[in-house]
Design an enzyme around this catalytic site. Structure first.
Site, PDB file in Angstrom:
ATOM      1  N   GLY A 164     142.767  57.195 -86.150  1.00  0.00           N
ATOM      2  CA  GLY A 164     141.352  57.373 -85.789  1.00  0.00           C
ATOM      3  C   GLY A 164     140.563  58.319 -86.667  1.00  0.00           C
ATOM      4  CD  GLU A 206     136.345  54.059 -92.572  1.00  0.00           C
ATOM      5  OE1 GLU A 206     137.162  53.286 -93.091  1.00  0.00           O
ATOM      6  OE2 GLU A 206     136.620  55.247 -92.286  1.00  0.00           O
ATOM      7  CB  SER A 208     147.249  59.622 -89.347  1.00  0.00           C
ATOM      8  OG  SER A 208     147.290  58.600 -88.366  1.00  0.00           O
ATOM      9  CE  LYS A 209     140.666  55.464 -93.794  1.00  0.00           C
ATOM     10  NZ  LYS A 209     139.291  55.737 -93.819  1.00  0.00           N
ATOM     11  NE  ARG A 210     149.675  54.490 -88.544  1.00  0.00           N
ATOM     12  CZ  ARG A 210     150.105  54.926 -87.368  1.00  0.00           C
ATOM     13  NH1 ARG A 210     149.863  54.260 -86.272  1.00  0.00           N
ATOM     14  NH2 ARG A 210     150.796  56.055 -87.289  1.00  0.00           N
TER      15      ARG A 210
END
Ligand code: GLU
Length: 415
Positions: A205, A211, A201-203
């Site tokens: 990594g 970014e 998931s984005k959270r």
């Protein structure tokens, strides 16, 4: 031997995350390790999902890591090629019009198989495949069609992509057969998973390379980290530059199992690369992350970097650990008498460089019969009022006059 030509073929539907860029990296390494060609192909035929900014994000992500492409194509500029090949199919009676779109006629019963360089023998039967669209009613080709036509046109020797495309490969094979073209070698690399073994998931990594760069990770660390998420070299060596990876890379050492994203490991690589640079070479990188560093002269900034970089994980940590060189911390001053002694000791130092500071303070400690660690602590409290790297080196970063005025301030405050 046939020339190795590979492509990284992102759909510009958003900002590519590190999983996508890892695919690009493996393609780059495969090409360059064989003196081949690395092509960037923007697959922008899905006009509804097209996000214009994402083309630049894709290009910037590759450039920042040094993954320079030899040629670039945009599928939206190649419509006449797909049209030409659609006519070829339809002449053979293998494509038909349906509601304004064109479908490929799937011959049932066919066995479709290939030897995947990661997964080995893979087999499907055409029975499970419906007649699929090759050109949509808006005139644009579908992914399957454009991808096969282009892979053939561009003489792609190896298709290396994420294994979510395995189930599309039988359709592609049907098209190759229909055109009587030889398919390329297929290499499907397992997806990077999160610590919970589910889709990253984005959270956890799944963020973009850009970014990570903004957060203060070095391109070299990201390249090294991504290369190891699904591939490993022969020996135990872990630090590889892009050039070293290029000479070491082989598809045989790509992993069959999904790698797990591990931020600690990325941090570890980043620390290693921070340590590898000379402080002078880090100046401009650090300045991008710190206002204070921007207005600091080269020599002093290099001294600070040298002292704190083993505590830094990313470039963005510069401010966190360099604060004491710009402003005093919060700890209370040492007792007045001790602070006075520290001032006297500092005043005696004739040349303000690391070596002389150390020699002369050590001499003072001996002659005055002081407890060395207690005296160093006095200096630390009087000058920095916070934790410091080794004290003599830290003093050398400041001017002598500044050290004295900081001590005077401590004497005033002290009881
Ligand atoms: N455009 C596809 C993607 O976004 C490419 C898949 C492939 O490499 O064939 O991943």
């Amino acid at each position: 031997m046939e020339k190795v030509i590979v492509r990284y073929a992102p759909s510009p539907t958003g900002i590519p995350h590190i999983g996508n860029i890892r695919t690009a990296l493996y393609n780059f390494l495969l090409a360059k390790s064989q003196k081949g060609k690395f092509i960037l192909r923007i697959e922008d035929t899905d006009r509804k999902r097209f996000v214009p900014e994402s083309v630049k994000a894709i290009e910037d992500s590759l450039k920042v890591l040094g993954l320079n492409w030899d040629e670039v194509y945009r599928q939206s500029e190649r419509l006449s090629i797909y049209q030409r090949d659609l006519e070829l199919l339809s002449k053979k009676g293998l494509a038909y019009e349906d509601s304004g779109a064109w479908r490929f006629k799937v011959e049932k019963g066919k066995k479709l198989e290939w030897t995947d360089l990661v997964h080995g023998q893979v087999e499907f039967t055409a029975d499970v495949i419906e007649d699929f669209v090759v050109v949509k009613s808006d005139g644009y080709p579908t992914y399957h069609f454009a991808s096969v036509v282009d892979d053939h046109e561009l003489k792609i020797s190896h298709v290396l992509r994420g294994d979510e495309w395995i189930s599309s490969t039988p359709k592609h094979l049907l098209l190759y057969q229909a055109f009587c073209w030889n398919p390329p070698q297929f290499i499907h690399v397992p997806a990077i998973l999160g610590p919970d073994k589910k889709k990253l998931s984005k959270r956890e990594g799944a963020r973009s390379v850009l970014e990570y760069i903004e957060d203060g990770y070095l391109p070299e660390a990201l390249v090294n980290f991504l290369a190891f998420l699904g591939w490993s070299p022969k020996g135990d060596k872990e630090l590889f530059t892009l050039d070293e990876l290029t000479s070491e890379f082989s598809t045989e050492r790509l992993n069959k199992n999904s790698p797990i994203f591990n931020l600690e490991k990325l941090n570890w690589f980043n620390k290693k690369y921070l340590a590898k640079y000379t402080p002078k070479n880090l100046l401009s990188q650090v300045r991008k992350f710190s206002k204070k560093a921007k207005s600091e002269e080269d020599e002093r900034l290099a001294m600070i970097i040298n002292l704190i970089r083993d505590r830094m994980t990313t470039l963005a940590d510069f401010d966190k650990y360099s604060g004491i060189f710009f402003e005093k911390g919060e700890e209370p001053p040492p007792p007045k008498e001790k602070a006075r002694q520290a001032k006297e000791a500092v005043e005696k130092i004739e040349n303000w460089d690391e070596k002389t500071i150390e020699e002369s303070l050590e001499k003072y400690i001996k002659e005055s019969n002081l407890n060395p660690s207690d005296f160093k602590n006095t200096l630390r409290l009087a000058v920095f009022a916070d934790n410091t790297p080794p004290i003599y080196q830290s003093l050398a970063v400041l001017d002598k006059s500044e050290v004295i005025s900081r001590i005077e301030e401590a004497i005033k405050k002290a009881k």
